[in-house]
Design a protein around this motif. Structure first.
Motif, PDB file in Angstrom:
ATOM      1  N   GLU A 172       0.823  -1.222   0.000  1.00  0.00           N
ATOM      2  CA  GLU A 172       0.000   0.000   0.000  1.00  0.00           C
ATOM      3  C   GLU A 172       0.850   1.262   0.000  1.00  0.00           C
ATOM      4  O   GLU A 172       0.453   2.280  -0.581  1.00  0.00           O
ATOM      5  CB  GLU A 172      -0.927   0.004   1.218  1.00  0.00           C
ATOM      6  CG  GLU A 172      -2.055  -1.032   1.142  1.00  0.00           C
ATOM      7  CD  GLU A 172      -2.808  -1.163   2.448  1.00  0.00           C
ATOM      8  OE1 GLU A 172      -2.379  -0.544   3.448  1.00  0.00           O
ATOM      9  OE2 GLU A 172      -3.820  -1.894   2.474  1.00  0.00           O
ATOM     10  N   LYS A 173       1.998   1.196   0.659  1.00  0.00           N
ATOM     11  CA  LYS A 173       2.876   2.375   0.739  1.00  0.00           C
ATOM     12  C   LYS A 173       3.803   2.481  -0.467  1.00  0.00           C
ATOM     13  O   LYS A 173       4.606   3.413  -0.544  1.00  0.00           O
ATOM     14  CB  LYS A 173       3.712   2.325   2.031  1.00  0.00           C
ATOM     15  CG  LYS A 173       2.889   2.308   3.307  1.00  0.00           C
ATOM     16  CD  LYS A 173       1.981   3.517   3.425  1.00  0.00           C
ATOM     17  CE  LYS A 173       1.169   3.478   4.707  1.00  0.00           C
ATOM     18  NZ  LYS A 173       0.228   4.600   4.808  1.00  0.00           N
ATOM     19  N   GLY A 174       3.703   1.540  -1.390  1.00  0.00           N
ATOM     20  CA  GLY A 174       4.526   1.603  -2.592  1.00  0.00           C
ATOM     21  C   GLY A 174       5.986   1.278  -2.360  1.00  0.00           C
ATOM     22  O   GLY A 174       6.844   1.651  -3.170  1.00  0.00           O
ATOM     23  N   LEU A 175       6.270   0.561  -1.275  1.00  0.00           N
ATOM     24  CA  LEU A 175       7.661   0.266  -0.937  1.00  0.00           C
ATOM     25  C   LEU A 175       8.163  -1.021  -1.591  1.00  0.00           C
ATOM     26  O   LEU A 175       9.365  -1.222  -1.751  1.00  0.00           O
ATOM     27  CB  LEU A 175       7.814   0.179   0.583  1.00  0.00           C
ATOM     28  CG  LEU A 175       7.509   1.496   1.315  1.00  0.00           C
ATOM     29  CD1 LEU A 175       7.467   1.269   2.814  1.00  0.00           C
ATOM     30  CD2 LEU A 175       8.544   2.560   0.967  1.00  0.00           C
ATOM     31  N   VAL A 176       7.244  -1.902  -1.924  1.00  0.00           N
ATOM     32  CA  VAL A 176       7.565  -3.103  -2.710  1.00  0.00           C
ATOM     33  C   VAL A 176       6.416  -3.338  -3.684  1.00  0.00           C
ATOM     34  O   VAL A 176       5.297  -2.879  -3.472  1.00  0.00           O
ATOM     35  CB  VAL A 176       7.763  -4.359  -1.821  1.00  0.00           C
ATOM     36  CG1 VAL A 176       8.952  -4.194  -0.896  1.00  0.00           C
ATOM     37  CG2 VAL A 176       6.513  -4.670  -1.026  1.00  0.00           C
ATOM     38  N   LYS A 177       6.692  -4.072  -4.743  1.00  0.00           N
ATOM     39  CA  LYS A 177       5.664  -4.361  -5.730  1.00  0.00           C
ATOM     40  C   LYS A 177       4.731  -5.454  -5.205  1.00  0.00           C
ATOM     41  O   LYS A 177       5.174  -6.367  -4.505  1.00  0.00           O
ATOM     42  CB  LYS A 177       6.298  -4.818  -7.046  1.00  0.00           C
ATOM     43  CG  LYS A 177       7.127  -3.748  -7.737  1.00  0.00           C
ATOM     44  CD  LYS A 177       7.754  -4.297  -9.012  1.00  0.00           C
ATOM     45  CE  LYS A 177       8.609  -3.227  -9.701  1.00  0.00           C
ATOM     46  NZ  LYS A 177       9.262  -3.768 -10.922  1.00  0.00           N
ATOM     47  N   PRO A 178       3.438  -5.372  -5.546  1.00  0.00           N
ATOM     48  CA  PRO A 178       2.495  -6.423  -5.117  1.00  0.00           C
ATOM     49  C   PRO A 178       2.910  -7.790  -5.656  1.00  0.00           C
ATOM     50  O   PRO A 178       3.359  -7.906  -6.789  1.00  0.00           O
ATOM     51  CB  PRO A 178       1.164  -5.973  -5.723  1.00  0.00           C
ATOM     52  CG  PRO A 178       1.333  -4.508  -5.980  1.00  0.00           C
ATOM     53  CD  PRO A 178       2.776  -4.304  -6.308  1.00  0.00           C
ATOM     54  N   ARG A 179       2.777  -8.808  -4.804  1.00  0.00           N
ATOM     55  CA  ARG A 179       3.087 -10.177  -5.209  1.00  0.00           C
ATOM     56  C   ARG A 179       1.945 -11.088  -4.775  1.00  0.00           C
ATOM     57  O   ARG A 179       1.312 -10.861  -3.753  1.00  0.00           O
ATOM     58  CB  ARG A 179       4.376 -10.686  -4.548  1.00  0.00           C
ATOM     59  CG  ARG A 179       5.599  -9.827  -4.788  1.00  0.00           C
ATOM     60  CD  ARG A 179       6.043  -9.814  -6.237  1.00  0.00           C
ATOM     61  NE  ARG A 179       7.450  -9.681  -6.433  1.00  0.00           N
ATOM     62  CZ  ARG A 179       8.180  -8.607  -6.157  1.00  0.00           C
ATOM     63  NH1 ARG A 179       7.610  -7.571  -5.619  1.00  0.00           N
ATOM     64  NH2 ARG A 179       9.473  -8.577  -6.417  1.00  0.00           N
TER      65      ARG A 179
END
Length: 222
Positions: A172-179
């Motif tokens: 949600e915070k854009g710190l890692v890509k959704p997996r």
């Protein structure tokens, strides 16, 4: 959307004393092989004692379940029950609390008794990441999450627990890509992102996890 560090700073005054209390309980568990957990006001349950072995069992019980259910079961079974109850009795207690995998969890707890001395030795390790590798290799059913969970709960501060709450927070915070799945590679990527946040906020990984869990659930548990 509030950036990650700002959101943690926003909630910190509300729950800092509970986070410090929980960290103190974890520290006592590692140093004394015994602690008293008090989850009030987040869970309406009286304080109870836990040792290192029962904490390893707690981490088995929370996998694919919830911390609240694990806490209730840990209190009911007790330190002695985890070590001595027959598998059938463990199964009945776990089943009656509504755990979806009661049979498997009871079986794993009984099997874990063979590793009690190993778990006590792990508690004396200095490096959490090295201890995690040993746990994953040695303990049946322990992946990175379960091993990290156990280590954090017995006082290690340098590993991250990447569960659905934490991974969703990072996504949600854009710190890692959704997996779709959390592989070892994704786990370590998430842990690295959390290490950066923790360093910037001058928190340990253990403290950071408790703050994020509070943001996602409204509770400081374990």
């Amino acid at each position: 959307m509030i950036p990650a560090k700002e959101e943690i700073q926003r909630v910190k005054p509300e729950v800092e004393r509970y986070v410090r209390q929980r960290i103190s309980e974890f520290k006592s568990l590692r140093e004394n092989n015994l602690t008293t957990f008090d989850f009030r006001p987040f869970v309406n349950i009286e304080p109870y004692q836990a040792d290192i072995f029962s904490e390893a069992c707690f981490c088995i019980l929370t996998a694919n379940s919830s911390a609240v259910l694990g806490i209730k079961l840990q209190k009911e079974i007790g330190v002695d029950g985890f070590k001595s109850y027959p598998e059938e009795k463990l199964f009945e207690i776990i089943r009656k609390k509504g755990h979806r995998f009661a049979h498997q969890r009871a079986e794993r707890i009984v099997k874990l008794r063979e590793k009690e001395n190993f778990l006590l030795k792990i508690a004396k390790e200095k490096d959490g990441k090295e201890a995690r590798e040993k746990l994953v290799k040695e303990i049946y059913g322990y992946g990175y999450k379960e091993a990290s969970h156990f280590l954090r709960n017995i006082g290690f501060n340098d590993v991250a627990i990447i569960d659905r709450h934490i991974s969703r927070f990072l996504f949600e915070k854009g710190l890692v890509k959704p997996r779709k799945t959390i592989t070892k590679k994704v786990y370590l990527e998430c842990e690295q992102a959390l290490e950066k946040i923790a360093s910037d906020l001058e928190l340990t990984q253990a403290e950071l996890d408790l703050y994020i869990f509070y943001i996602k659930t409204g509770k400081v548990l374990k």
